[in-house]
Scaffold this active site. Structure first.
Site, short mmCIF file in Angstrom:
data_model
loop_
_atom_site.label_atom_id
_atom_site.label_comp_id
_atom_site.label_asym_id
_atom_site.label_seq_id
_atom_site.Cartn_x
_atom_site.Cartn_y
_atom_site.Cartn_z
N ASP A 61 0.86 -1.18 0.00
CA ASP A 61 0.00 0.00 0.00
C ASP A 61 0.90 1.23 0.00
O ASP A 61 2.00 1.20 0.56
CB ASP A 61 -0.92 0.00 1.23
CG ASP A 61 -2.17 0.84 1.00
OD1 ASP A 61 -3.28 0.26 0.98
OD2 ASP A 61 -2.05 2.07 0.82
N LYS A 66 -0.76 3.21 7.21
CA LYS A 66 -1.56 1.98 7.19
C LYS A 66 -0.64 0.75 7.28
O LYS A 66 -0.92 -0.19 8.02
CB LYS A 66 -2.35 1.94 5.87
CG LYS A 66 -3.73 1.39 5.99
CD LYS A 66 -4.43 1.65 4.68
CE LYS A 66 -5.83 1.10 4.70
NZ LYS A 66 -6.45 1.19 3.39
N LEU A 275 -34.77 -8.67 -1.08
CA LEU A 275 -36.15 -8.20 -1.21
C LEU A 275 -36.56 -7.49 0.07
O LEU A 275 -37.74 -7.46 0.41
CB LEU A 275 -37.09 -9.38 -1.48
CG LEU A 275 -37.07 -9.95 -2.90
CD1 LEU A 275 -38.07 -11.08 -3.03
CD2 LEU A 275 -37.37 -8.86 -3.94
N GLY A 282 -26.81 1.66 0.02
CA GLY A 282 -25.64 2.54 0.07
C GLY A 282 -24.39 1.70 -0.10
O GLY A 282 -24.44 0.63 -0.71
N CYS A 285 -20.14 0.01 -3.21
CA CYS A 285 -20.27 -0.68 -4.50
C CYS A 285 -21.53 -0.33 -5.28
O CYS A 285 -21.45 0.11 -6.42
CB CYS A 285 -20.22 -2.19 -4.28
SG CYS A 285 -18.57 -2.76 -3.90
C1 UDX Z 1 -22.28 -5.42 -2.42
C2 UDX Z 1 -22.47 -6.76 -3.14
O1 UDX Z 1 -23.42 -7.57 -2.41
C3 UDX Z 1 -21.15 -7.49 -3.28
O2 UDX Z 1 -21.34 -8.68 -4.01
C4 UDX Z 1 -20.16 -6.58 -3.99
O3 UDX Z 1 -18.90 -7.18 -4.06
C5 UDX Z 1 -20.04 -5.24 -3.28
O4 UDX Z 1 -21.34 -4.65 -3.13
P1 UDX Z 1 -21.93 -4.59 0.09
O5 UDX Z 1 -21.89 -3.21 -0.49
O6 UDX Z 1 -20.91 -4.97 1.10
O7 UDX Z 1 -21.84 -5.68 -1.09
O8 UDX Z 1 -23.36 -4.75 0.78
P2 UDX Z 1 -24.71 -5.57 0.60
O9 UDX Z 1 -24.88 -6.47 1.76
O10 UDX Z 1 -24.83 -6.17 -0.72
O11 UDX Z 1 -25.78 -4.40 0.79
C6 UDX Z 1 -25.75 -3.24 -0.05
C7 UDX Z 1 -26.83 -2.26 0.34
O12 UDX Z 1 -28.10 -2.74 -0.03
C8 UDX Z 1 -26.91 -1.93 1.82
O13 UDX Z 1 -27.08 -0.55 1.97
C9 UDX Z 1 -28.14 -2.68 2.29
O14 UDX Z 1 -28.76 -2.05 3.38
C10 UDX Z 1 -29.00 -2.63 1.05
N1 UDX Z 1 -29.97 -3.72 0.95
C11 UDX Z 1 -29.55 -5.01 0.75
C12 UDX Z 1 -31.34 -3.44 1.00
O15 UDX Z 1 -31.75 -2.28 1.16
N2 UDX Z 1 -32.23 -4.47 0.88
C13 UDX Z 1 -31.83 -5.75 0.68
O16 UDX Z 1 -32.70 -6.63 0.56
C14 UDX Z 1 -30.44 -6.04 0.63
#
Ligand code: UDX
Length: 455
Positions: A61, A66, A275, A282, A285
């Protein structure tokens, strides 16, 4: 050298293009060493995961602080189980700011640097290009892209490497699907491993590295691998915006979205996951990748209409709490609103694109006083949120509040003593922004419960 010979012996073990299961042929002690560039969520988890599988891992890094912290045994991010995994595999992991250390130790260099959105909505690839530029000419090394990049990035990087006289460096796209909060589990138990390559040694070597996980393998070309990642995240985000719109219609029609989602999810073609209606998605990703895919399509002349709606629904969803509060409280001027949870989801301290950022700003703009508590994300939140009173616990957030809003569904909020909350509050309103609470338990304490899509 032994590890390399081992990896060479195992190359091409019945792996074919398309989707196949790969059997483990690896043995501890002769695992290919790897380098990992970038020690964020993806980089550190990938590094610890490969170390757990038996590889020597050199983590690089540019952030000296870090690397110093990692060398001192400190883990700079909150990710359940990561500290134990790194401690367990400490003797196989090295942390350095010097790329040469990784080049000396490994042929495969996993790139896991940040690719944040730019103002135009395109991904900022400057950190990726800095790695490409820093590579010396070599016919023994490969860049393995873990960072999420637009489709066509691999081809562009190969072109740049050739222009710089470094065309001997191989390139593999190996997108990462791990979720924050369950990243260690996700790395070790992936639904699939996607390897996009040009059919040289490097793709085979990456396949071998993942072999012990016995996951379905999608071996494909580089552009398709890049697209799998963007399309997967865009689809999941679409699923969330879809159920959020259903929730909004449920509120107008007297249906309960949690019942609707249960009924829908039993259809195997739909499935029960993603669902959960709430205050919108948020994180680092979904918002970025949906925008990047929309932008990528736009740049090539295609108007990806569906994704515009996915993004807009999500932005409006983050703000829906405001109208719910106004419905019960009238004007928010001078009202005290307590926020339970700030992180973009539970089990992480990540505040990137968190709904709480929009909500706390909107509430203050509407004249409300905002108190907030998050079990883990307060330090990160303080860097991004202004004007909010940070409370030491959920009950302190409830103290004198006209309303309490559950923003992040941490377990400790599900187990709150609602009688104590009711005693602390001035008003009675509890808005469950994630449909995570037991409405009966909240109502039994004399409080008014309102969820999302549960009329
Ligand atoms: C996501 C993808 O799942 C993962 O495969 C990718 O590599 C990176 O992005 P992450 O951002 O860690 O992972 O979170 P995730 O658990 O997928 O949730 C994303 C967002 O969706 C959260 O804000 C969560 O609150 C929201 N969410 C998820 C919902 O509002 N409803 C749902 O049913 C599922």
């Amino acid at each position: 050298a032994g590890a390399r010979a081992g990896a060479r012996r195992r190359r091409g073990c019945g792996v074919v293009r398309g989707q196949v299961s790969i059997a483990s042929t690896a043995h501890m002690g002769e695992r290919e060493p790897v380098g990992v560039i970038g020690t964020g969520y993806v980089g550190l988890v990938t590094a610890a995961g490969f170390a757990e599988l038996g590889s020597d891992v050199t983590c690089i890094d540019i952030d000296v602080d870090k690397i110093d912290r990692l060398n001192a045994g400190e883990i700079p991010i909150y990710e359940p189980g990561l500290d134990q995994l790194i401690a367990k595999n400490r003797e196989r992991m090295r942390f350095s700011t010097n790329l040469a250390d990784a080049l000396e130790a490994a042929r495969l260099l996993f790139v896991a640097v940040g690719t944040p959105p730019t103002y135009s909505g395109d991904a900022d690839l400057s950190a990726v290009h800095a790695v490409v530029d820093a590579m010396p000419a070599s016919d023994k090394h490969a860049l393995v892209m873990k960072s999420t990049v637009p489709v066509g990035t691999g081809a562009a990087i190969k072109r740049i490497l050739a222009e710089q006289g470094k065309g001997g460096i191989s390139y593999v796209s190996c997108p990462e699907f791990l979720r924050e909060g369950s990243a260690v589990h996700d790395f070790l138990h992936p639904d699939r491993v996607v390897v996009g390559d040009d059919g040289d040694w490097a793709g085979d070597a990456v396949v071998e590295l993942y072999a012990p996980l016995e996951a379905p393998l999608v071996r494909t070309d580089i552009a398709s691998a890049e697209m799998v990642k963007l399309a997967s995240n865009a689809f999941l985000a679409t699923k969330i915006s879809f159920i959020n719109e259903i929730a909004n219609v449920c509120e107008l029609t007297g249906a309960d979205v949690t019942e609707v989602a249960r009924g829908m999810g039993l259809d195997e073609r739909i499935g029960p996951k993603f669902l959960q209606a709430g205050l919108g998605f948020g994180g680092s990703c979904f918002p970025k990748d949906v925008t990047a895919l929309k932008q990528l399509a736009g740049n090539t002349g295609y108007h990806f209409q569906l994704l515009n709606a996915v993004i807009e629904v999500n932005e409006l969803q983050k703000r829906r709490v405001i109208s719910k509060l106004q419905k019960h409280l009238g004007t928010l001027v001078g009202k005290r609103i307590g926020l339970l949870g700030l992180a973009f989801k539970p089990n992480t301290d990540d505040m990137r694109e968190a709904t709480s950022l929009v909500l706390s700003a909107r509430l203050q703009a509407a004249g409300a006083k905002v108190a907030a508590y998050d079990p883990v994300a307060e330090e990160e939140a303080r860097k991004l949120i202004t004007g909010v009173e940070f409370a030491p616990g959920a009950l302190e957030v409830a103290e004198d509040a006209d309303a309490v809003v559950l923003v992040t569904e941490w377990d400790e909020f599900k187990n709150l003593d609602w009688n104590e909350v009711a005693r602390a509050m001035k008003g009675k309103l509890v808005i469950d922004g994630r449909n995570a609470l037991d409405p009966e338990a909240v109502r039994a304490a004399g409080l008014v419960y309102e969820g999302i899509g549960r009329s």
